[in-house]
Write a protein that holds these residues in place. Structure first.
Motif, short mmCIF file in Angstrom:
data_model
loop_
_atom_site.label_atom_id
_atom_site.label_comp_id
_atom_site.label_asym_id
_atom_site.label_seq_id
_atom_site.Cartn_x
_atom_site.Cartn_y
_atom_site.Cartn_z
N PRO A 1 -18.90 33.60 -4.49
CA PRO A 1 -18.25 32.36 -4.09
C PRO A 1 -19.24 31.22 -3.79
N ASP A 2 -20.47 31.56 -3.44
CA ASP A 2 -21.48 30.53 -3.20
C ASP A 2 -22.09 29.99 -4.49
N ALA A 3 -21.91 30.71 -5.59
CA ALA A 3 -22.43 30.29 -6.89
C ALA A 3 -21.51 30.81 -7.99
N PRO A 4 -20.24 30.34 -8.01
CA PRO A 4 -19.30 30.84 -9.03
C PRO A 4 -19.73 30.44 -10.44
N ARG A 5 -19.58 31.38 -11.36
CA ARG A 5 -19.96 31.13 -12.76
C ARG A 5 -18.80 31.30 -13.71
N MET A 6 -17.71 31.90 -13.23
CA MET A 6 -16.58 32.16 -14.12
C MET A 6 -15.32 32.39 -13.30
N THR A 7 -14.20 32.37 -13.98
CA THR A 7 -12.93 32.75 -13.37
C THR A 7 -12.56 34.12 -13.94
N TRP A 8 -12.43 35.10 -13.06
CA TRP A 8 -12.12 36.48 -13.47
C TRP A 8 -10.60 36.64 -13.48
N VAL A 9 -10.06 37.09 -14.61
CA VAL A 9 -8.62 37.24 -14.78
C VAL A 9 -8.20 38.66 -14.38
N HIS A 10 -7.22 38.74 -13.48
CA HIS A 10 -6.74 40.02 -12.96
C HIS A 10 -5.41 40.48 -13.55
N TRP A 11 -4.59 39.52 -14.01
CA TRP A 11 -3.26 39.91 -14.49
C TRP A 11 -2.67 38.76 -15.28
N VAL A 12 -2.03 39.07 -16.41
CA VAL A 12 -1.37 38.06 -17.24
C VAL A 12 -0.03 38.62 -17.71
N LEU A 13 1.05 37.96 -17.32
CA LEU A 13 2.39 38.30 -17.78
C LEU A 13 3.04 37.05 -18.35
N TYR A 14 3.78 37.20 -19.43
CA TYR A 14 4.51 36.06 -20.01
C TYR A 14 5.89 36.52 -20.46
N ASN A 15 6.77 35.55 -20.69
CA ASN A 15 8.16 35.81 -21.06
C ASN A 15 8.90 36.66 -20.03
N VAL A 16 8.51 36.51 -18.76
CA VAL A 16 9.27 37.14 -17.69
C VAL A 16 10.62 36.43 -17.65
N PRO A 17 11.73 37.18 -17.65
CA PRO A 17 13.05 36.53 -17.65
C PRO A 17 13.21 35.63 -16.41
N PRO A 18 13.79 34.45 -16.59
CA PRO A 18 13.94 33.53 -15.46
C PRO A 18 14.90 34.05 -14.39
N GLU A 19 15.71 35.05 -14.71
CA GLU A 19 16.62 35.64 -13.73
C GLU A 19 15.89 36.55 -12.76
N ALA A 20 14.69 37.01 -13.13
CA ALA A 20 13.92 37.90 -12.25
C ALA A 20 13.58 37.14 -10.97
#
Length: 189
Positions: free
Chosen positions: A86-105
């Motif tokens: 955090p004192d010298a961030p070099r990247m954004t680490w991706v932990h989870w990606v979901l798409y097309n989750v129904p809008p009713e959820a």
């Protein structure tokens, strides 16, 4: 003088009609704002170890509300912009990606796995090059974990295990609303 009186009468009449219309709408819809929360931690609070690499490494429970009525799908991205330090961030680490989750959820239960996701939900790759949730596991310092929810006016095409960047590119121009929940975590030694 007559014109002024007529103008005043017309303005008064329009104001009266608007007041009556505004008061006489018992079923008027309130504008809702998209929001995301978790029963496991508060916004800006610490994520319990149970949801990290030092615990069971399971997804925390997430709830949301205020999804726009014309939304066709939702996207959830969880990432850490403080990697590796955090004192010298070099990247954004991706932990989870979901798409097309129904809008009713209305959210996702604790420990949700691929087989438990709402029907039609697509999964993207995290930075461990796999689908699914990967919990916080910071190498040094206290990191922030952004749980970002987007409501879209479209259903995205099948992106075949996309990266975060591919999902973000596909949803450009389709975002109706977005919400964010931030949790923090630092490894115990």
């Amino acid at each position: 003088m007559q014109r002024i009186a007529l103008l005043i009468h017309s303005v008064f009449f329009l104001i009266l009609i608007n007041l009556i219309w505004a008061v006489d709408r018992p079923h008027a819809e309130e504008v809702m704002t998209l929001s995301i929360s978790s029963s496991a931690f508060t916004d800006g609070g610490e994520i319990p170890a149970k949801y990290t690499c030092q615990g069971n490494d399971i997804a925390p429970p997430l709830q949301w509300s205020g999804v726009p009525g014309d939304a066709k799908s939702l996207v959830l991205i969880v990432d850490d912009p403080d990697a590796p330090d955090p004192d010298a961030p070099r990247m954004t680490w991706v932990h989870w990606v979901l798409y097309n989750v129904p809008p009713e959820a209305e959210g996702l239960p604790e420990g949700v796995t691929s087989s438990d996701l709402p029907a039609g939900t697509g999964e993207g790759l995290n930075d461990w090059k796999r689908t699914g949730y990967g919990g916080p596991c910071p190498p040094i310092g206290r990191h922030r974990y952004f749980h970002k929810l987007y409501a879209l006016d479209a259903l995205l095409p099948d992106l075949k295990k996309p990266t975060k960047a591919a999902v973000e590119s596909a949803m450009k121009g389709h975002i109706l609303g977005q919400a964010e929940l931030v949790g923090t975590y630092q490894k115990s030694r």
